[in-house]
Motif scaffolding. Structure first.
Motif, PDB file in Angstrom:
ATOM      1  N   THR A 113       0.817  -1.257   0.043  1.00 54.59           N
ATOM      2  CA  THR A 113      -0.176  -0.090  -0.225  1.00 54.59           C
ATOM      3  C   THR A 113       0.593   1.204   0.005  1.00 54.59           C
ATOM      4  O   THR A 113       0.384   2.304  -0.672  1.00 54.59           O
ATOM      5  CB  THR A 113      -0.798  -0.166   1.250  1.00 54.59           C
ATOM      6  OG1 THR A 113      -0.203  -0.032   2.531  1.00 54.59           O
ATOM      7  CG2 THR A 113      -1.944  -1.170   1.276  1.00 54.59           C
ATOM      8  N   VAL A 114       1.880   1.217   0.562  1.00 50.50           N
ATOM      9  CA  VAL A 114       2.810   2.628   0.786  1.00 50.50           C
ATOM     10  C   VAL A 114       3.684   2.766  -0.497  1.00 50.50           C
ATOM     11  O   VAL A 114       3.658   3.821  -1.214  1.00 50.50           O
ATOM     12  CB  VAL A 114       4.037   2.221   1.791  1.00 50.50           C
ATOM     13  CG1 VAL A 114       5.020   3.365   1.849  1.00 50.50           C
ATOM     14  CG2 VAL A 114       3.058   2.056   3.190  1.00 50.50           C
ATOM     15  N   GLY A 117       0.812   4.166  -3.006  1.00 47.62           N
ATOM     16  CA  GLY A 117       0.791   5.647  -3.091  1.00 47.62           C
ATOM     17  C   GLY A 117       1.965   6.340  -3.387  1.00 47.62           C
ATOM     18  O   GLY A 117       1.820   7.227  -3.875  1.00 47.62           O
ATOM     19  N   LEU A 118       3.164   5.908  -3.096  1.00 48.30           N
ATOM     20  CA  LEU A 118       4.404   6.725  -3.481  1.00 48.30           C
ATOM     21  C   LEU A 118       4.517   6.680  -5.148  1.00 48.30           C
ATOM     22  O   LEU A 118       4.962   7.560  -5.770  1.00 48.30           O
ATOM     23  CB  LEU A 118       5.638   6.056  -2.799  1.00 48.30           C
ATOM     24  CG  LEU A 118       5.743   6.108  -1.511  1.00 48.30           C
ATOM     25  CD1 LEU A 118       6.937   5.453  -0.913  1.00 48.30           C
ATOM     26  CD2 LEU A 118       5.918   7.774  -1.121  1.00 48.30           C
ATOM     27  N   GLN A 121       0.575   8.625  -6.358  1.00 48.41           N
ATOM     28  CA  GLN A 121       0.459   9.988  -5.820  1.00 48.41           C
ATOM     29  C   GLN A 121       1.395  10.245  -4.773  1.00 48.41           C
ATOM     30  O   GLN A 121       1.080  10.270  -3.689  1.00 48.41           O
ATOM     31  CB  GLN A 121      -0.933  10.215  -5.218  1.00 48.41           C
ATOM     32  CG  GLN A 121      -1.577   9.117  -4.389  1.00 48.41           C
ATOM     33  CD  GLN A 121      -2.874   9.112  -3.996  1.00 48.41           C
ATOM     34  OE1 GLN A 121      -3.780  10.022  -4.253  1.00 48.41           O
ATOM     35  NE2 GLN A 121      -3.333   8.498  -2.775  1.00 48.41           N
ATOM     36  N   THR A 124       0.612  13.509  -2.123  1.00 48.51           N
ATOM     37  CA  THR A 124      -0.283  13.178  -1.371  1.00 48.51           C
ATOM     38  C   THR A 124       0.181  12.110  -0.185  1.00 48.51           C
ATOM     39  O   THR A 124       0.067  12.406   1.119  1.00 48.51           O
ATOM     40  CB  THR A 124      -1.591  12.651  -1.812  1.00 48.51           C
ATOM     41  OG1 THR A 124      -1.963  13.495  -2.907  1.00 48.51           O
ATOM     42  CG2 THR A 124      -2.710  12.518  -0.861  1.00 48.51           C
ATOM     43  N   SER A 125       0.941  11.181  -0.717  1.00 51.77           N
ATOM     44  CA  SER A 125       1.369  10.373   0.463  1.00 51.77           C
ATOM     45  C   SER A 125       2.447  10.637   1.316  1.00 51.77           C
ATOM     46  O   SER A 125       2.439  10.646   2.578  1.00 51.77           O
ATOM     47  CB  SER A 125       2.156   9.080  -0.445  1.00 51.77           C
ATOM     48  OG  SER A 125       1.246   8.467  -1.253  1.00 51.77           O
ATOM     49  N   HIS A 128       1.373  13.151   4.116  1.00 51.56           N
ATOM     50  CA  HIS A 128       0.685  12.467   5.379  1.00 51.56           C
ATOM     51  C   HIS A 128       1.793  12.698   6.495  1.00 51.56           C
ATOM     52  O   HIS A 128       1.365  12.499   7.726  1.00 51.56           O
ATOM     53  CB  HIS A 128       0.215  10.927   5.096  1.00 51.56           C
ATOM     54  CG  HIS A 128      -0.837  10.861   4.264  1.00 51.56           C
ATOM     55  ND1 HIS A 128      -1.048   9.858   3.593  1.00 51.56           N
ATOM     56  CD2 HIS A 128      -2.042  11.657   4.033  1.00 51.56           C
ATOM     57  CE1 HIS A 128      -2.321   9.905   2.862  1.00 51.56           C
ATOM     58  NE2 HIS A 128      -2.669  10.994   3.220  1.00 51.56           N
ATOM     59  N   TYR A 222      -5.243   1.678   5.331  1.00 50.34           N
ATOM     60  CA  TYR A 222      -3.928   2.086   4.615  1.00 50.34           C
ATOM     61  C   TYR A 222      -4.044   2.168   3.373  1.00 50.34           C
ATOM     62  O   TYR A 222      -3.427   3.135   2.498  1.00 50.34           O
ATOM     63  CB  TYR A 222      -3.071   1.109   5.018  1.00 50.34           C
ATOM     64  CG  TYR A 222      -2.690   0.809   6.435  1.00 50.34           C
ATOM     65  CD1 TYR A 222      -2.988   1.450   7.289  1.00 50.34           C
ATOM     66  CD2 TYR A 222      -2.382  -0.698   6.934  1.00 50.34           C
ATOM     67  CE1 TYR A 222      -2.999   1.619   8.814  1.00 50.34           C
ATOM     68  CE2 TYR A 222      -2.152  -0.568   8.304  1.00 50.34           C
ATOM     69  CZ  TYR A 222      -2.493   0.319   9.188  1.00 50.34           C
ATOM     70  OH  TYR A 222      -2.341   0.246  10.553  1.00 50.34           O
ATOM     71  N   GLU A 225      -5.690   5.495   2.033  1.00 49.38           N
ATOM     72  CA  GLU A 225      -4.976   6.626   2.414  1.00 49.38           C
ATOM     73  C   GLU A 225      -4.105   6.833   0.930  1.00 49.38           C
ATOM     74  O   GLU A 225      -3.496   7.877   0.626  1.00 49.38           O
ATOM     75  CB  GLU A 225      -3.908   6.593   3.536  1.00 49.38           C
ATOM     76  CG  GLU A 225      -4.977   6.760   4.697  1.00 49.38           C
ATOM     77  CD  GLU A 225      -3.888   6.708   5.817  1.00 49.38           C
ATOM     78  OE1 GLU A 225      -2.639   6.303   5.747  1.00 49.38           O
ATOM     79  OE2 GLU A 225      -4.357   6.602   7.098  1.00 49.38           O
ATOM     80  N   ASN A 226      -3.724   5.554   0.416  1.00 52.84           N
ATOM     81  CA  ASN A 226      -2.832   5.718  -0.864  1.00 52.84           C
ATOM     82  C   ASN A 226      -3.291   5.567  -1.932  1.00 52.84           C
ATOM     83  O   ASN A 226      -2.557   5.270  -3.028  1.00 52.84           O
ATOM     84  CB  ASN A 226      -1.734   4.705  -0.487  1.00 52.84           C
ATOM     85  CG  ASN A 226      -1.078   5.065   0.698  1.00 52.84           C
ATOM     86  OD1 ASN A 226       0.018   5.734   0.602  1.00 52.84           O
ATOM     87  ND2 ASN A 226      -1.065   4.182   2.014  1.00 52.84           N
ATOM     88  N   THR A 227      -4.595   5.753  -2.401  1.00 47.51           N
ATOM     89  CA  THR A 227      -5.429   5.591  -3.516  1.00 47.51           C
ATOM     90  C   THR A 227      -6.066   6.824  -3.787  1.00 47.51           C
ATOM     91  O   THR A 227      -6.594   7.408  -2.956  1.00 47.51           O
ATOM     92  CB  THR A 227      -6.234   4.245  -3.389  1.00 47.51           C
ATOM     93  OG1 THR A 227      -7.154   4.302  -2.520  1.00 47.51           O
ATOM     94  CG2 THR A 227      -5.548   2.974  -3.572  1.00 47.51           C
TER      95      THR A 227
END
Length: 227
Positions: A113-114, A117-118, A121, A124-125, A128, A222, A225-227
Motif C-alpha cells: 500500500t505504501v 501510494g508513492l 500519488q 499526497t502520500s 501525510h 491504509y 490513504e494511498n489511492t
C-alpha cells in the motif's frame, strides 16, 4: 513434571518435519469449489453471498483504483478467519498465534500500500508525514514521529492478532485446567468453572472472527490513504 502452557504454541513436527504448512493449507480444502452450473448448492451460494457483502462494505469508501485489491483482501480474510476458528478445536495448532507468520502477512501487504501510494500519488502520500499548518519549529520532530508511526503499522497489525489469539488460548487452557483439577475436590466450583469456560469459548469464537476482520479493515484503511 512442570506443565508449560506455552507448549500449545510450538509448531508441531512429525519425524522432524514441521507440519505448519499442512495446517496452513488445510483451510483451502474446507471451502466448496464453485460449479459450472447456473445454480450452485446452498453452501456455495452462502459463501458467495458472504464474500460479496464483505467486499462491498469494505471497499465502498475506497476509490476505484483500490478495488483491484478486493480479491486478495477477501481471500486473506477468509484464510485468517478459518485458521483462527480451527485453532479453537482440541488438539489443533493455530498458525496465526505465531508472530512470525502474522508479520509475514502484515509487512508485505502494508509495504504494497505504501509503495502504491508513492508511485501513483507521491505528493499526497508524503503530505501525510506533515500536517498542514504546522509551525516551522515543529516540522522536524513531527516528520520523525509520523515516520515512526508509519513503520509501526505492520508491527501493530501482527502483534494485535498474535496477542489476542495467544491470550485467549492461554485463558481457555488455564480455566480448563482449573476445572479438571477441582472436579474431585470441589464439584460445584468445577461446574461453575466449566460454565465460564463455555462462555469464554463463545467469546473466543467471536474474537477469532473479529480479529480477522480488523486485520483486513486496517489494511483497507491504509489502502484508502494511498489511492
Amino acid at each position: 513434571m512442570i506443565l508449560n502452557f506455552f507448549n500449545q504454541f510450538m509448531s508441531p513436527t512429525l519425524l522432524g518435519i514441521p507440519l505448519i504448512m499442512l495446517a496452513m493449507l488445510f483451510p483451502s480444502a474446507l471451502f466448496p469449489k464453485p460449479t459450472k452450473h447456473w445454480l450452485n448448492n446452498r453452501l456455495s451460494t452462502l459463501q458467495a453471498w458472504f464474500l460479496m457483502m464483505f467486499t462491498k462494505q469494505l471497499f465502498l469508501p475506497i476509490n476505484t483504483p483500490g478495488h483491484k485489491w478486493a480479491l486478495i483482501s477477501a481471500t486473506l480474510m477468509m484464510f485468517l478467519m478459518t485458521l483462527n476458528l480451527l485453532g479453537l478445536l482440541p488438539y489443533t495448532f493455530t498458525p496465526t498465534a505465531q508472530l512470525s507468520m502474522n508479520m509475514a502477512l502484515a509487512v508485505p501487504m502494508w509495504l504494497s500500500t505504501v509503495l502504491l501510494g508513492l508511485r501513483n500519488q507521491p505528493t499526497t502520500s508524503l503530505a501525510h508525514l506533515l500536517p498542514e499548518g504546522t509551525p516551522t519549529a515543529l516540522i522536524p520532530p513531527l516528520i520523525i514521529i509520523e515516520t515512526i508511526s508509519l513503520f509501526i503499522r505492520p508491527l501493530a497489525l501482527g502483534v494485535r492478532l498474535t496477542a489476542n489469539l495467544t491470550a485467549g488460548h492461554l485463558l481457555i487452557q488455564l480455566i480448563a485446567t482449573a476445572a479438571f483439577v477441582l472436579i474431585t475436590t470441589m464439584p460445584a466450583v468445577a461446574l461453575f468453572t466449566t460454565a465460564v469456560l463455555l462462555l469464554l469459548t463463545l467469546l473466543e469464537v467471536a474474537v477469532a472472527l473479529i480479529q480477522a476482520y480488523v486485520f483486513i479493515l486496517l489494511l483497507s484503511l491504509y489502502l484508502q490513504e494511498n489511492t
